[in-house]
Motif scaffolding. Structure first.
Motif, PDB file in Angstrom:
ATOM      1  N   GLN A  75     -42.889-103.751 -10.109  1.00 39.46           N
ATOM      2  CA  GLN A  75     -43.174-104.198 -11.473  1.00 39.46           C
ATOM      3  C   GLN A  75     -44.674-104.401 -11.703  1.00 39.46           C
ATOM      4  O   GLN A  75     -45.206-105.503 -11.602  1.00 39.46           O
ATOM      5  N   ASN A  76     -45.334-103.297 -12.000  1.00 39.16           N
ATOM      6  CA  ASN A  76     -46.729-103.316 -12.430  1.00 39.16           C
ATOM      7  C   ASN A  76     -46.735-102.704 -13.821  1.00 39.16           C
ATOM      8  O   ASN A  76     -46.442-101.527 -13.990  1.00 39.16           O
ATOM      9  N   PHE A  77     -47.042-103.506 -14.827  1.00 38.97           N
ATOM     10  CA  PHE A  77     -46.880-103.091 -16.208  1.00 38.97           C
ATOM     11  C   PHE A  77     -48.157-102.472 -16.767  1.00 38.97           C
ATOM     12  O   PHE A  77     -49.258-103.001 -16.562  1.00 38.97           O
ATOM     13  N   VAL A  78     -48.030-101.363 -17.478  1.00 34.31           N
ATOM     14  CA  VAL A  78     -49.182-100.685 -18.074  1.00 34.31           C
ATOM     15  C   VAL A  78     -49.690-101.492 -19.253  1.00 34.31           C
ATOM     16  O   VAL A  78     -48.924-101.848 -20.162  1.00 34.31           O
ATOM     17  N   ILE A  79     -50.991-101.777 -19.269  1.00 36.71           N
ATOM     18  CA  ILE A  79     -51.586-102.579 -20.349  1.00 36.71           C
ATOM     19  C   ILE A  79     -52.586-101.771 -21.169  1.00 36.71           C
ATOM     20  O   ILE A  79     -53.255-102.321 -22.039  1.00 36.71           O
TER      21      ILE A  79
END
Length: 277
Positions: free
Chosen positions: A24-28
């Protein structure tokens, strides 16, 4: 689109603790998701399946371009929240979205029309198995654009003879023509991962005919199980003996002194064909 502040607000509202286990690494960065949609050549006629939509950064970029998006999310909290996020940020496009709460590795079917494209930011730890499973399970997938760990992206797109060419390279080539479509900095994610990412574009190809995929994959795995050995030695267990392996290799037009990383998927298919005769 979701920017850094949006992502942090959603994470706080959902009381999430992003886990490495689920990747869970969210694109910002909105520009990154726009780039992914552009490189994937998403069209209004496409039914796009997105694996691991997370908070919806890429989903919100896909919806205006695709005819329909099916988001497959294993995390119940994220799966339940995604429709509300889309309703808030793109209410006119909510009808184009279906959310399926499932493990992509166990997926057997999807609602509605068969997906024509896979576009996803795949969790690093299961990227290759998920990609291969989706290509096998959904033959209508014409192309895929996936963001994976850069090292994995380079391995998937590697040609025969490359230092990083291996099992993922050959198995992906069974299904598609694979190209490296660019690098992505770790800074576009939150939390920031320890590695950079890469984009891989796959276009469906007709696999070698007259041979079973499982048989081909078995010889691929055998050839790379002992990379340092010649194929004559590496395939001895698979063929029954080193002499039998040499006979099969010669019959297939392959030098028994070659190594697995020198063979294309078509070479492996010929080997499997001769073995089954």
């Amino acid at each position: 689109m979701l920017g850094s502040a949006d992502v942090r607000r959603l994470v706080a509202a959902l009381e999430l603790r992003p886990t490495k286990t689920l990747g869970q690494n969210f694109v910002i960065d909105p520009n990154t998701v726009r780039r992914i949609v552009r490189v994937a050549e998403v069209e209004p006629s496409d039914v796009v399946v997105e694996v691991g939509p997370g908070l919806g950064s890429l989903t919100l970029a896909l919806l205006p371009a695709a005819g329909h998006v099916v988001a497959v999310e294993v995390d119940t909290t994220l799966a339940n929240a995604l429709p509300s996020t889309v309703a808030s940020y793109a209410p006119a496009l909510s009808g184009r979205l279906d959310v399926v709460r499932a493990d992509a590795l166990e997926l057997g079917e999807l609602p509605g029309r068969a997906p024509t494209a896979l576009v996803a930011n795949l969790p690093y730890n299961v990227a290759v198995p998920v990609l291969l499973h989706m290509l096998e399970t959904f033959p209508a997938l014409d192309r895929a654009l996936v963001m994976v760990q850069k090292e994995v992206a380079e391995r998937l797109a590697a040609p025969p003879g490359s230092r990083v060419y291996g099992v993922p390279s050959v198995k992906a080539a069974w299904y598609a023509t694979v190209t490296y479509a660019g690098s992505v900095s770790r800074t576009v994610f939150w939390p920031v991962p320890n590695v950079d990412s890469g984009l891989v574009l796959l276009r469906r190809r007709t696999p070698p005919k007259g041979v079973d995929r499982t048989a081909v994959f078995q010889v691929i795995e055998a050839a790379f199980a002992q990379r340092r050995k010649t194929l004559r030695a590496a395939l001895s267990g698979w063929a029954g003996s080193a002499a039998a392996a040499e006979e099969l290799l010669v019959a297939s037009g392959i030098d028994p002194r070659a190594r697995g990383e020198q063979l294309s998927v078509d070479d492996f298919a010929r080997l499997a064909t001769h073995f089954s005769e």
